[in-house]
Design a protein around this motif. Structure first.
Motif, PDB file in Angstrom:
ATOM      1  N   GLN A  76      38.364  36.085  -1.205  1.00 50.16           N
ATOM      2  CA  GLN A  76      39.492  36.821  -1.760  1.00 50.16           C
ATOM      3  C   GLN A  76      40.803  36.197  -1.328  1.00 50.16           C
ATOM      4  OE1 GLN A  76      39.791  40.999  -0.712  1.00 50.16           O
ATOM      5  NE2 GLN A  76      41.125  41.400  -2.456  1.00 50.16           N
ATOM      6  N   GLU A  77      41.705  36.019  -2.308  1.00 47.20           N
ATOM      7  CA  GLU A  77      43.078  35.615  -2.035  1.00 47.20           C
ATOM      8  C   GLU A  77      43.950  36.861  -2.049  1.00 47.20           C
ATOM      9  OE1 GLU A  77      44.385  32.650  -4.842  1.00 47.20           O
ATOM     10  OE2 GLU A  77      42.838  31.236  -4.196  1.00 47.20           O
ATOM     11  N   LYS A  80      44.754  39.382  -5.140  1.00 52.33           N
ATOM     12  CA  LYS A  80      43.790  39.154  -6.218  1.00 52.33           C
ATOM     13  C   LYS A  80      42.484  39.866  -5.870  1.00 52.33           C
ATOM     14  CE  LYS A  80      45.596  34.643  -7.556  1.00 52.33           C
ATOM     15  NZ  LYS A  80      45.266  33.225  -7.762  1.00 52.33           N
ATOM     16  N   GLN A  83      36.088  37.695  -5.213  1.00 52.49           N
ATOM     17  CA  GLN A  83      35.129  37.015  -6.083  1.00 52.49           C
ATOM     18  C   GLN A  83      33.782  36.946  -5.379  1.00 52.49           C
ATOM     19  OE1 GLN A  83      36.513  33.042  -7.119  1.00 52.49           O
ATOM     20  NE2 GLN A  83      38.621  33.708  -6.861  1.00 52.49           N
TER      21      GLN A  83
END
Length: 135
Positions: A76-77, A80, A83
């Protein structure tokens, strides 16, 4: 749970990642693959037990590449959605991007981390935020 990662990891499980334990929730294992002072990148096999994840962090003056070799994990960023990662996935993390990565709640997870530059370790990924993630 992909427990076979513990014994059938292509690069080996490595040692308990005690040197960086303060930056992880749960147990991780580290096997350095390239740590040559004449090469400006580090390459390591990092393995996470189920539920293990690292803190939010930023790479400075470089980047990080993650090559997923087994199990299921999260990346994860900041700002955002997380994923889901599976074997064969590749993540490119650019200089200055705040992010975290680790195993799902019910699976071991292993990736090759190719890292250039320095890492700034930040706050933990809280249980509350982590437990909201679903596949």
């Amino acid at each position: 749970m992909n427990e076979d990662i513990k014994t059938n990891n292509i690069f080996g499980l490595g040692e308990k990642n005690d040197a960086y334990a303060q930056y992880f929730i749960g147990q991780s294992y580290l096997k350095m693959l390239v740590a040559d002072p004449e090469v400006d990148v580090n390459v390591a096999n990092v393995t996470f037990e189920p539920g293990c994840r690292n803190n939010w962090h930023i790479h400075h003056d470089g980047y990080q590449l993650l090559l997923v070799t087994g199990g299921e994990g999260w990346y994860q960023e900041e700002g955002k959605p997380a994923q889901l990662l599976k074997e064969g996935d590749v993540v490119t993390i650019h200089d200055g991007v705040k992010h975290w990565h680790g195993a799902t709640k019910d699976s071991w997870f292993s990736h090759i981390a190719i890292t250039k530059g320095s890492s700034e370790w930040l706050n933990k990924v809280t249980d509350e935020d982590y437990n909201k993630l679903s596949k």
